[in-house]
Motif scaffolding. Structure first.
Motif, PDB file in Angstrom:
ATOM      1  N   GLY A 191       0.802  -1.212   0.000  1.00 13.55           N
ATOM      2  CA  GLY A 191       0.000   0.000   0.000  1.00 13.55           C
ATOM      3  C   GLY A 191       0.838   1.266   0.000  1.00 13.55           C
ATOM      4  N   ALA A 192       2.058   1.180   0.513  1.00 13.58           N
ATOM      5  CA  ALA A 192       2.957   2.333   0.557  1.00 13.58           C
ATOM      6  C   ALA A 192       3.969   2.310  -0.580  1.00 13.58           C
ATOM      7  CB  ALA A 192       3.687   2.384   1.897  1.00 13.58           C
ATOM      8  N   MET A 193       4.255   1.102  -1.105  1.00 13.13           N
ATOM      9  CA  MET A 193       5.239   0.954  -2.175  1.00 13.13           C
ATOM     10  C   MET A 193       4.688  -0.065  -3.181  1.00 13.13           C
ATOM     11  SD  MET A 193       9.163  -0.458  -1.977  1.00 13.13           S
ATOM     12  CE  MET A 193       9.651   0.758  -0.775  1.00 13.13           C
ATOM     13  N   GLY A 194       4.232   0.409  -4.300  1.00 19.77           N
ATOM     14  CA  GLY A 194       3.578  -0.455  -5.273  1.00 19.77           C
ATOM     15  C   GLY A 194       4.442  -1.582  -5.792  1.00 19.77           C
ATOM     16  N   SER A 195       5.769  -1.392  -5.753  1.00 21.75           N
ATOM     17  CA  SER A 195       6.692  -2.420  -6.260  1.00 21.75           C
ATOM     18  C   SER A 195       7.147  -3.378  -5.169  1.00 21.75           C
ATOM     19  CB  SER A 195       7.921  -1.757  -6.887  1.00 21.75           C
ATOM     20  OG  SER A 195       8.637  -1.009  -5.908  1.00 21.75           O
ATOM     21  N   ALA A 196       6.532  -3.307  -3.971  1.00 14.02           N
ATOM     22  CA  ALA A 196       7.015  -4.104  -2.838  1.00 14.02           C
ATOM     23  C   ALA A 196       7.015  -5.597  -3.139  1.00 14.02           C
ATOM     24  CB  ALA A 196       6.169  -3.814  -1.598  1.00 14.02           C
ATOM     25  N   GLY A 197       5.927  -6.089  -3.735  1.00 17.53           N
ATOM     26  CA  GLY A 197       5.867  -7.506  -4.059  1.00 17.53           C
ATOM     27  C   GLY A 197       6.914  -7.895  -5.077  1.00 17.53           C
ATOM     28  N   GLN A 198       7.034  -7.118  -6.147  1.00 21.73           N
ATOM     29  CA  GLN A 198       8.024  -7.414  -7.179  1.00 21.73           C
ATOM     30  C   GLN A 198       9.440  -7.412  -6.611  1.00 21.73           C
ATOM     31  OE1 GLN A 198       6.611  -4.150  -9.700  1.00 21.73           O
ATOM     32  NE2 GLN A 198       6.268  -5.639 -11.348  1.00 21.73           N
ATOM     33  N   GLN A 199       9.710  -6.478  -5.712  1.00 20.51           N
ATOM     34  CA  GLN A 199      11.037  -6.426  -5.082  1.00 20.51           C
ATOM     35  C   GLN A 199      11.344  -7.718  -4.341  1.00 20.51           C
ATOM     36  OE1 GLN A 199      11.845  -3.109  -2.559  1.00 20.51           O
ATOM     37  NE2 GLN A 199      11.657  -1.573  -4.168  1.00 20.51           N
ATOM     38  N   VAL A 200      10.378  -8.197  -3.559  1.00 21.61           N
ATOM     39  CA  VAL A 200      10.600  -9.411  -2.783  1.00 21.61           C
ATOM     40  C   VAL A 200      10.841 -10.600  -3.698  1.00 21.61           C
ATOM     41  CG1 VAL A 200       9.529 -11.070  -1.214  1.00 21.61           C
ATOM     42  CG2 VAL A 200       9.334  -8.629  -0.762  1.00 21.61           C
ATOM     43  N   PHE A 201      10.034 -10.747  -4.748  1.00 29.55           N
ATOM     44  CA  PHE A 201      10.191 -11.898  -5.633  1.00 29.55           C
ATOM     45  C   PHE A 201      11.564 -11.880  -6.307  1.00 29.55           C
ATOM     46  CE2 PHE A 201       5.404 -11.025  -6.231  1.00 29.55           C
ATOM     47  CZ  PHE A 201       5.121 -11.619  -5.013  1.00 29.55           C
ATOM     48  N   THR A 202      12.005 -10.697  -6.731  1.00 29.91           N
ATOM     49  CA  THR A 202      13.326 -10.570  -7.358  1.00 29.91           C
ATOM     50  C   THR A 202      14.433 -10.891  -6.367  1.00 29.91           C
ATOM     51  OG1 THR A 202      12.497  -8.889  -8.898  1.00 29.91           O
ATOM     52  CG2 THR A 202      14.883  -8.980  -8.549  1.00 29.91           C
ATOM     53  N   LEU A 203      14.286 -10.369  -5.148  1.00 33.29           N
ATOM     54  CA  LEU A 203      15.301 -10.606  -4.119  1.00 33.29           C
ATOM     55  C   LEU A 203      15.395 -12.079  -3.735  1.00 33.29           C
ATOM     56  CD1 LEU A 203      15.139  -7.688  -1.517  1.00 33.29           C
ATOM     57  CD2 LEU A 203      17.198  -8.718  -2.461  1.00 33.29           C
ATOM     58  N   VAL A 204      14.251 -12.721  -3.591  1.00 28.52           N
ATOM     59  CA  VAL A 204      14.251 -14.134  -3.206  1.00 28.52           C
ATOM     60  C   VAL A 204      14.971 -14.971  -4.262  1.00 28.52           C
ATOM     61  CG1 VAL A 204      12.756 -16.159  -2.909  1.00 28.52           C
ATOM     62  CG2 VAL A 204      12.241 -14.047  -1.694  1.00 28.52           C
ATOM     63  N   ARG A 205      14.692 -14.706  -5.534  1.00 27.11           N
ATOM     64  CA  ARG A 205      15.378 -15.445  -6.600  1.00 27.11           C
ATOM     65  C   ARG A 205      16.884 -15.229  -6.539  1.00 27.11           C
ATOM     66  NH1 ARG A 205      11.067 -13.075  -9.689  1.00 27.11           N
ATOM     67  NH2 ARG A 205       9.409 -14.602 -10.080  1.00 27.11           N
ATOM     68  N   LYS A 206      17.291 -13.990  -6.301  1.00 28.15           N
ATOM     69  CA  LYS A 206      18.716 -13.667  -6.265  1.00 28.15           C
ATOM     70  C   LYS A 206      19.388 -14.304  -5.052  1.00 28.15           C
ATOM     71  CE  LYS A 206      21.862  -9.808  -6.989  1.00 28.15           C
ATOM     72  NZ  LYS A 206      21.977  -8.391  -7.385  1.00 28.15           N
ATOM     73  N   LEU A 207      18.721 -14.268  -3.908  1.00 28.38           N
ATOM     74  CA  LEU A 207      19.272 -14.881  -2.700  1.00 28.38           C
ATOM     75  C   LEU A 207      19.449 -16.382  -2.886  1.00 28.38           C
ATOM     76  CD1 LEU A 207      17.123 -12.907  -0.124  1.00 28.38           C
ATOM     77  CD2 LEU A 207      19.631 -12.859  -0.230  1.00 28.38           C
ATOM     78  N   ARG A 208      18.500 -17.001  -3.557  1.00 30.75           N
ATOM     79  CA  ARG A 208      18.575 -18.440  -3.809  1.00 30.75           C
ATOM     80  C   ARG A 208      19.679 -18.778  -4.805  1.00 30.75           C
ATOM     81  NH1 ARG A 208      13.592 -22.565  -5.182  1.00 30.75           N
ATOM     82  NH2 ARG A 208      14.789 -24.201  -6.185  1.00 30.75           N
ATOM     83  N   GLU A 209      19.718 -18.025  -5.903  1.00 31.04           N
ATOM     84  CA  GLU A 209      20.651 -18.364  -6.981  1.00 31.04           C
ATOM     85  C   GLU A 209      22.088 -17.967  -6.675  1.00 31.04           C
ATOM     86  OE1 GLU A 209      18.891 -16.376 -10.282  1.00 31.04           O
ATOM     87  OE2 GLU A 209      17.135 -17.707 -10.343  1.00 31.04           O
ATOM     88  N   GLU A 210      22.289 -16.827  -5.999  1.00 34.01           N
ATOM     89  CA  GLU A 210      23.654 -16.324  -5.803  1.00 34.01           C
ATOM     90  C   GLU A 210      24.232 -16.664  -4.430  1.00 34.01           C
ATOM     91  OE1 GLU A 210      24.355 -12.307  -7.058  1.00 34.01           O
ATOM     92  OE2 GLU A 210      22.831 -12.425  -8.643  1.00 34.01           O
ATOM     93  N   LEU A 211      23.397 -16.735  -3.398  1.00 34.55           N
ATOM     94  CA  LEU A 211      23.900 -17.053  -2.060  1.00 34.55           C
ATOM     95  C   LEU A 211      23.535 -18.463  -1.621  1.00 34.55           C
ATOM     96  CD1 LEU A 211      23.261 -13.733  -0.065  1.00 34.55           C
ATOM     97  CD2 LEU A 211      25.294 -14.429  -1.351  1.00 34.55           C
ATOM     98  N   GLY A 212      22.556 -19.075  -2.284  1.00 31.54           N
ATOM     99  CA  GLY A 212      22.147 -20.436  -1.935  1.00 31.54           C
ATOM    100  C   GLY A 212      21.541 -20.561  -0.551  1.00 31.54           C
ATOM    101  N   VAL A 213      20.789 -19.536  -0.132  1.00 30.42           N
ATOM    102  CA  VAL A 213      20.228 -19.546   1.217  1.00 30.42           C
ATOM    103  C   VAL A 213      18.715 -19.708   1.170  1.00 30.42           C
ATOM    104  CG1 VAL A 213      22.052 -18.162   2.263  1.00 30.42           C
ATOM    105  CG2 VAL A 213      20.074 -17.015   1.229  1.00 30.42           C
ATOM    106  N   ASN A 214      18.165 -20.237   2.247  1.00 35.81           N
ATOM    107  CA  ASN A 214      16.721 -20.252   2.431  1.00 35.81           C
ATOM    108  C   ASN A 214      16.245 -18.864   2.841  1.00 35.81           C
ATOM    109  OD1 ASN A 214      15.682 -22.955   1.904  1.00 35.81           O
ATOM    110  ND2 ASN A 214      17.047 -23.606   3.550  1.00 35.81           N
ATOM    111  N   THR A 215      14.940 -18.648   2.702  1.00 35.99           N
ATOM    112  CA  THR A 215      14.389 -17.321   2.963  1.00 35.99           C
ATOM    113  C   THR A 215      13.111 -17.412   3.789  1.00 35.99           C
ATOM    114  OG1 THR A 215      13.394 -17.485   0.753  1.00 35.99           O
ATOM    115  CG2 THR A 215      15.345 -16.086   0.977  1.00 35.99           C
TER     116      THR A 215
END
Length: 316
Positions: free
Chosen positions: A195-219
Protein backbone atom coordinates in the motif's frame (compact mmCIF):
# COMPACT_ATOMS: atom_id res chain seq x y z
CA UNK A 1 20.04 -28.40 -2.40
CA UNK A 2 20.14 -26.09 0.62
CA UNK A 3 18.48 -27.55 3.69
CA UNK A 4 18.07 -25.82 7.05
CA UNK A 5 17.27 -28.29 9.82
CA UNK A 6 15.33 -27.29 12.94
CA UNK A 7 14.33 -29.74 15.64
CA UNK A 8 12.28 -30.19 18.76
CA UNK A 9 12.98 -33.06 21.14
CA UNK A 10 10.98 -35.43 18.94
CA UNK A 11 10.39 -33.79 15.56
CA UNK A 12 12.57 -32.56 12.69
CA UNK A 13 11.49 -29.88 10.21
CA UNK A 14 13.58 -29.21 7.12
CA UNK A 15 13.39 -25.85 5.36
CA UNK A 16 14.58 -26.24 1.80
CA UNK A 17 14.13 -25.53 -1.89
CA UNK A 18 12.67 -28.99 -2.51
CA UNK A 19 10.63 -29.16 0.71
CA UNK A 20 7.04 -28.12 1.51
CA UNK A 21 6.76 -24.47 2.50
CA UNK A 22 7.55 -24.05 6.20
CA UNK A 23 4.82 -22.24 8.15
CA UNK A 24 6.20 -20.54 11.27
CA UNK A 25 3.35 -19.53 13.59
CA UNK A 26 3.59 -15.89 14.67
CA UNK A 27 0.91 -15.63 17.35
CA UNK A 28 2.98 -16.02 20.54
CA UNK A 29 4.17 -12.44 20.44
CA UNK A 30 2.89 -9.62 22.70
CA UNK A 31 3.93 -6.90 20.24
CA UNK A 32 0.74 -5.02 19.41
CA UNK A 33 -1.31 -7.33 21.65
CA UNK A 34 -1.96 -5.35 24.83
CA UNK A 35 -4.12 -8.04 26.39
CA UNK A 36 -1.46 -10.72 25.91
CA UNK A 37 1.26 -8.41 27.25
CA UNK A 38 -0.81 -7.68 30.38
CA UNK A 39 -1.48 -11.39 30.89
CA UNK A 40 2.20 -12.28 30.63
CA UNK A 41 3.22 -9.57 33.07
CA UNK A 42 0.63 -10.96 35.49
CA UNK A 43 1.91 -14.52 35.04
CA UNK A 44 -1.18 -15.64 33.10
CA UNK A 45 -0.18 -17.96 30.24
CA UNK A 46 -3.68 -19.03 29.15
CA UNK A 47 -3.54 -17.19 25.81
CA UNK A 48 -0.08 -18.58 25.09
CA UNK A 49 -1.37 -22.07 25.74
CA UNK A 50 -4.36 -21.56 23.46
CA UNK A 51 -2.27 -19.98 20.71
CA UNK A 52 0.31 -22.78 20.79
CA UNK A 53 -2.30 -25.54 20.48
CA UNK A 54 -4.39 -23.72 17.89
CA UNK A 55 -1.49 -22.80 15.61
CA UNK A 56 -0.12 -26.33 15.54
CA UNK A 57 -3.59 -27.76 14.94
CA UNK A 58 -3.99 -25.41 11.96
CA UNK A 59 -0.68 -26.40 10.37
CA UNK A 60 2.18 -24.45 11.93
CA UNK A 61 5.36 -26.50 11.56
CA UNK A 62 7.45 -24.22 13.81
CA UNK A 63 6.31 -21.77 16.52
CA UNK A 64 7.86 -18.34 16.92
CA UNK A 65 8.24 -17.42 20.61
CA UNK A 66 8.56 -13.74 21.52
CA UNK A 67 8.46 -12.57 25.14
CA UNK A 68 9.05 -8.87 24.55
CA UNK A 69 6.76 -7.48 27.24
CA UNK A 70 7.54 -3.99 28.53
CA UNK A 71 6.73 -4.42 32.22
CA UNK A 72 5.01 -1.50 33.92
CA UNK A 73 6.79 -2.46 37.13
CA UNK A 74 10.22 -2.77 35.51
CA UNK A 75 10.89 -1.31 32.04
CA UNK A 76 14.32 -2.99 31.72
CA UNK A 77 13.94 -5.90 29.26
CA UNK A 78 17.43 -7.18 30.08
CA UNK A 79 16.07 -8.15 33.50
CA UNK A 80 12.48 -9.14 32.71
CA UNK A 81 12.63 -10.76 29.27
CA UNK A 82 15.10 -13.65 29.83
CA UNK A 83 13.12 -15.36 32.64
CA UNK A 84 9.84 -14.78 30.79
CA UNK A 85 11.31 -16.28 27.62
CA UNK A 86 12.39 -19.34 29.60
CA UNK A 87 8.94 -19.74 31.16
CA UNK A 88 7.10 -19.42 27.84
CA UNK A 89 9.38 -21.89 26.07
CA UNK A 90 9.07 -24.46 28.84
CA UNK A 91 5.28 -24.12 28.76
CA UNK A 92 5.02 -24.43 24.98
CA UNK A 93 7.37 -27.42 24.87
CA UNK A 94 5.09 -29.17 27.33
CA UNK A 95 2.08 -28.64 25.04
CA UNK A 96 3.32 -29.26 21.49
CA UNK A 97 6.22 -31.10 19.89
CA UNK A 98 7.07 -28.78 16.98
CA UNK A 99 10.43 -26.96 16.81
CA UNK A 100 10.65 -23.39 18.09
CA UNK A 101 11.87 -20.08 16.70
CA UNK A 102 13.33 -17.95 19.52
CA UNK A 103 12.52 -14.32 18.74
CA UNK A 104 14.02 -11.37 20.60
CA UNK A 105 16.04 -8.20 20.20
CA UNK A 106 17.56 -8.79 23.66
CA UNK A 107 20.68 -11.00 23.46
CA UNK A 108 20.23 -12.24 27.04
CA UNK A 109 16.71 -13.39 26.16
CA UNK A 110 18.02 -15.17 23.06
CA UNK A 111 20.55 -17.07 25.16
CA UNK A 112 17.95 -17.87 27.83
CA UNK A 113 15.73 -19.26 25.10
CA UNK A 114 18.56 -21.31 23.62
CA UNK A 115 19.32 -22.78 27.03
CA UNK A 116 15.67 -23.71 27.61
CA UNK A 117 14.83 -25.03 24.15
CA UNK A 118 15.12 -28.73 23.43
CA UNK A 119 16.43 -29.86 20.08
CA UNK A 120 17.69 -27.34 17.51
CA UNK A 121 15.61 -24.14 17.44
CA UNK A 122 15.76 -21.35 14.88
CA UNK A 123 17.16 -18.09 16.28
CA UNK A 124 15.40 -14.86 15.32
CA UNK A 125 17.40 -12.81 14.54
CA UNK A 126 20.66 -11.19 13.44
CA UNK A 127 20.92 -8.06 11.30
CA UNK A 128 23.79 -6.45 9.44
CA UNK A 129 24.40 -3.99 12.29
CA UNK A 130 27.92 -4.43 13.61
CA UNK A 131 27.03 -4.71 17.29
CA UNK A 132 24.28 -7.22 16.51
CA UNK A 133 26.63 -9.37 14.43
CA UNK A 134 29.17 -9.46 17.26
CA UNK A 135 26.53 -10.36 19.85
CA UNK A 136 24.39 -12.89 17.99
CA UNK A 137 26.76 -14.83 15.71
CA UNK A 138 28.78 -16.21 18.66
CA UNK A 139 25.50 -17.54 20.13
CA UNK A 140 24.63 -19.18 16.81
CA UNK A 141 28.02 -20.87 16.74
CA UNK A 142 27.99 -21.84 20.44
CA UNK A 143 24.59 -23.55 20.27
CA UNK A 144 24.94 -24.76 16.66
CA UNK A 145 21.57 -23.41 15.55
CA UNK A 146 20.29 -21.77 12.35
CA UNK A 147 19.51 -18.05 12.40
CA UNK A 148 17.18 -15.62 10.64
CA UNK A 149 19.22 -12.86 8.99
CA UNK A 150 17.30 -9.62 8.46
CA UNK A 151 18.47 -7.43 5.59
CA UNK A 152 18.98 -4.14 7.39
CA UNK A 153 22.11 -2.63 8.90
CA UNK A 154 23.36 0.47 10.70
CA UNK A 155 21.90 2.67 7.95
CA UNK A 156 18.39 1.28 8.51
CA UNK A 157 16.07 -0.43 6.04
CA UNK A 158 16.81 0.51 2.45
CA UNK A 159 14.07 0.78 -0.17
CA UNK A 160 16.66 -0.35 -2.73
CA UNK A 161 16.54 -4.17 -3.06
CA UNK A 162 20.17 -4.24 -4.20
CA UNK A 163 21.21 -2.70 -0.89
CA UNK A 164 19.15 -5.26 1.03
CA UNK A 165 20.83 -8.05 -0.97
CA UNK A 166 24.25 -6.60 -0.13
CA UNK A 167 23.38 -6.63 3.59
CA UNK A 168 22.30 -10.26 3.36
CA UNK A 169 25.53 -11.17 1.58
CA UNK A 170 27.52 -9.39 4.28
CA UNK A 171 25.76 -11.40 7.01
CA UNK A 172 26.39 -14.69 5.20
CA UNK A 173 30.07 -13.81 4.80
CA UNK A 174 30.45 -12.73 8.43
CA UNK A 175 28.73 -15.90 9.57
CA UNK A 176 31.24 -17.92 7.55
CA UNK A 177 34.02 -16.20 9.52
CA UNK A 178 32.49 -17.79 12.64
CA UNK A 179 32.28 -21.19 10.95
CA UNK A 180 28.51 -20.92 10.38
CA UNK A 181 27.50 -22.45 7.02
CA UNK A 182 25.18 -20.71 4.56
CA UNK A 183 22.57 -23.47 4.93
CA UNK A 184 22.08 -22.30 8.54
CA UNK A 185 21.27 -18.75 7.45
CA UNK A 186 17.60 -18.04 6.63
CA UNK A 187 17.44 -14.58 5.07
CA UNK A 188 14.51 -12.24 5.60
CA UNK A 189 14.73 -9.82 2.63
CA UNK A 190 12.17 -7.55 4.34
CA UNK A 191 8.68 -7.23 2.92
CA UNK A 192 7.48 -3.65 2.52
CA UNK A 193 3.75 -2.75 2.59
CA UNK A 194 2.43 -2.77 -0.96
CA UNK A 195 0.00 0.00 0.00
CA UNK A 196 2.96 2.33 0.56
CA UNK A 197 5.24 0.95 -2.18
CA UNK A 198 3.58 -0.45 -5.27
CA UNK A 199 6.69 -2.42 -6.26
CA UNK A 200 7.01 -4.10 -2.84
CA UNK A 201 5.87 -7.51 -4.06
CA UNK A 202 8.02 -7.41 -7.18
CA UNK A 203 11.04 -6.43 -5.08
CA UNK A 204 10.60 -9.41 -2.78
CA UNK A 205 10.19 -11.90 -5.63
CA UNK A 206 13.33 -10.57 -7.36
CA UNK A 207 15.30 -10.61 -4.12
CA UNK A 208 14.25 -14.13 -3.21
CA UNK A 209 15.38 -15.45 -6.60
CA UNK A 210 18.72 -13.67 -6.26
CA UNK A 211 19.27 -14.88 -2.70
CA UNK A 212 18.58 -18.44 -3.81
CA UNK A 213 20.65 -18.36 -6.98
CA UNK A 214 23.65 -16.32 -5.80
CA UNK A 215 23.90 -17.05 -2.06
CA UNK A 216 22.15 -20.44 -1.94
CA UNK A 217 20.23 -19.55 1.22
CA UNK A 218 16.72 -20.25 2.43
CA UNK A 219 14.39 -17.32 2.96
CA UNK A 220 11.58 -16.19 5.22
CA UNK A 221 9.51 -13.07 5.85
CA UNK A 222 6.81 -11.55 7.99
CA UNK A 223 4.12 -12.37 5.43
CA UNK A 224 1.43 -10.02 6.72
CA UNK A 225 3.68 -6.96 6.24
CA UNK A 226 2.75 -6.97 2.54
CA UNK A 227 -0.87 -6.05 3.33
CA UNK A 228 -0.29 -3.64 6.22
CA UNK A 229 -2.85 -0.84 6.34
CA UNK A 230 -5.08 -2.27 3.60
CA UNK A 231 -8.62 -3.71 3.63
CA UNK A 232 -9.18 -7.44 3.09
CA UNK A 233 -5.62 -8.18 4.18
CA UNK A 234 -6.07 -11.95 4.12
CA UNK A 235 -6.91 -11.88 0.42
CA UNK A 236 -3.68 -10.01 -0.35
CA UNK A 237 -1.67 -12.34 1.88
CA UNK A 238 -3.22 -15.38 0.18
CA UNK A 239 -2.17 -14.05 -3.24
CA UNK A 240 1.31 -13.02 -2.07
CA UNK A 241 2.32 -16.31 -0.47
CA UNK A 242 2.04 -18.58 -3.56
CA UNK A 243 3.80 -15.94 -5.66
CA UNK A 244 6.63 -15.80 -3.11
CA UNK A 245 6.78 -19.61 -3.05
CA UNK A 246 6.98 -19.65 -6.84
CA UNK A 247 9.89 -17.21 -6.65
CA UNK A 248 11.70 -19.58 -4.26
CA UNK A 249 10.74 -18.44 -0.75
CA UNK A 250 10.89 -21.41 1.61
CA UNK A 251 9.23 -20.23 4.83
CA UNK A 252 7.24 -17.41 6.40
CA UNK A 253 6.42 -16.16 9.87
CA UNK A 254 2.65 -15.85 9.63
CA UNK A 255 -0.74 -16.50 11.21
CA UNK A 256 -1.69 -20.11 10.40
CA UNK A 257 -5.22 -19.92 11.81
CA UNK A 258 -6.52 -18.15 8.68
CA UNK A 259 -7.94 -20.77 6.28
CA UNK A 260 -7.53 -18.63 3.15
CA UNK A 261 -3.76 -18.27 3.61
CA UNK A 262 -3.31 -21.92 4.53
CA UNK A 263 -5.37 -22.99 1.50
CA UNK A 264 -3.07 -20.91 -0.72
CA UNK A 265 0.03 -22.55 0.77
CA UNK A 266 -1.38 -26.08 0.43
CA UNK A 267 -2.22 -25.41 -3.20
CA UNK A 268 1.23 -23.91 -3.88
CA UNK A 269 2.94 -26.95 -2.34
CA UNK A 270 0.95 -29.21 -4.65
CA UNK A 271 1.69 -27.09 -7.74
CA UNK A 272 5.41 -26.96 -6.85
CA UNK A 273 5.46 -30.79 -6.62
CA UNK A 274 6.20 -30.60 -2.89
CA UNK A 275 3.08 -32.60 -2.01
CA UNK A 276 3.51 -36.14 -3.39
CA UNK A 277 0.29 -37.40 -4.96
CA UNK A 278 -1.54 -34.39 -3.53
CA UNK A 279 -2.12 -36.21 -0.26
CA UNK A 280 -1.91 -33.06 1.88
CA UNK A 281 -4.16 -31.17 -0.51
CA UNK A 282 -6.78 -33.92 -0.33
CA UNK A 283 -6.55 -33.96 3.47
CA UNK A 284 -6.92 -30.16 3.54
CA UNK A 285 -9.97 -30.37 1.25
CA UNK A 286 -11.63 -32.44 3.98
CA UNK A 287 -10.76 -29.70 6.47
CA UNK A 288 -12.41 -27.06 4.29
CA UNK A 289 -15.47 -29.24 3.85
CA UNK A 290 -15.79 -29.57 7.63
CA UNK A 291 -15.47 -25.80 8.11
CA UNK A 292 -18.26 -25.24 5.58
CA UNK A 293 -20.39 -27.48 7.78
CA UNK A 294 -19.64 -25.25 10.78
CA UNK A 295 -16.65 -26.95 12.43
CA UNK A 296 -14.01 -24.43 13.61
CA UNK A 297 -10.89 -24.45 11.43
CA UNK A 298 -8.52 -25.54 14.21
CA UNK A 299 -10.80 -28.37 15.27
CA UNK A 300 -11.32 -29.57 11.70
CA UNK A 301 -7.57 -29.41 11.01
CA UNK A 302 -6.70 -31.38 14.12
CA UNK A 303 -9.29 -34.04 13.36
CA UNK A 304 -8.01 -34.44 9.79
CA UNK A 305 -4.41 -34.78 10.97
CA UNK A 306 -5.17 -37.16 13.81
CA UNK A 307 -3.95 -34.69 16.42
CA UNK A 308 -0.38 -34.53 15.09
CA UNK A 309 1.93 -32.05 16.81
CA UNK A 310 0.17 -31.69 20.14
CA UNK A 311 1.17 -33.54 23.30
CA UNK A 312 -2.21 -32.85 24.90
CA UNK A 313 -5.28 -33.24 22.72
CA UNK A 314 -7.95 -30.69 23.41
CA UNK A 315 -10.15 -28.33 21.54
CA UNK A 316 -8.09 -25.25 20.65
Amino acid sequence: MTRTVVESQTKTVTIGFDEPFCVIGERINPTGRKKLAAELEAGDFSTVERDALEQVACGAMVLDINAGVVYNSNPNPNETEPPLMTAVIELVQGLVDVPLCIDSSVPAALEAGLAAAKGRPLLNSVTGEEDRLELVLPLVKKYNVPVVAISNDDTGISEDPEVRFAVAKKIVERAADFGIPAHDIVVDPLVMPVGAMGSAGQQVFTLVRKLREELGVNTTCGASNISFGLPNRHGINAAFLPMAIGAGMTSAIMNPVRPVEMEAIRAANFLMNHDPNGSEWIRFARVLEATRDGTPFAEASQAASGGRGGRRRRRA
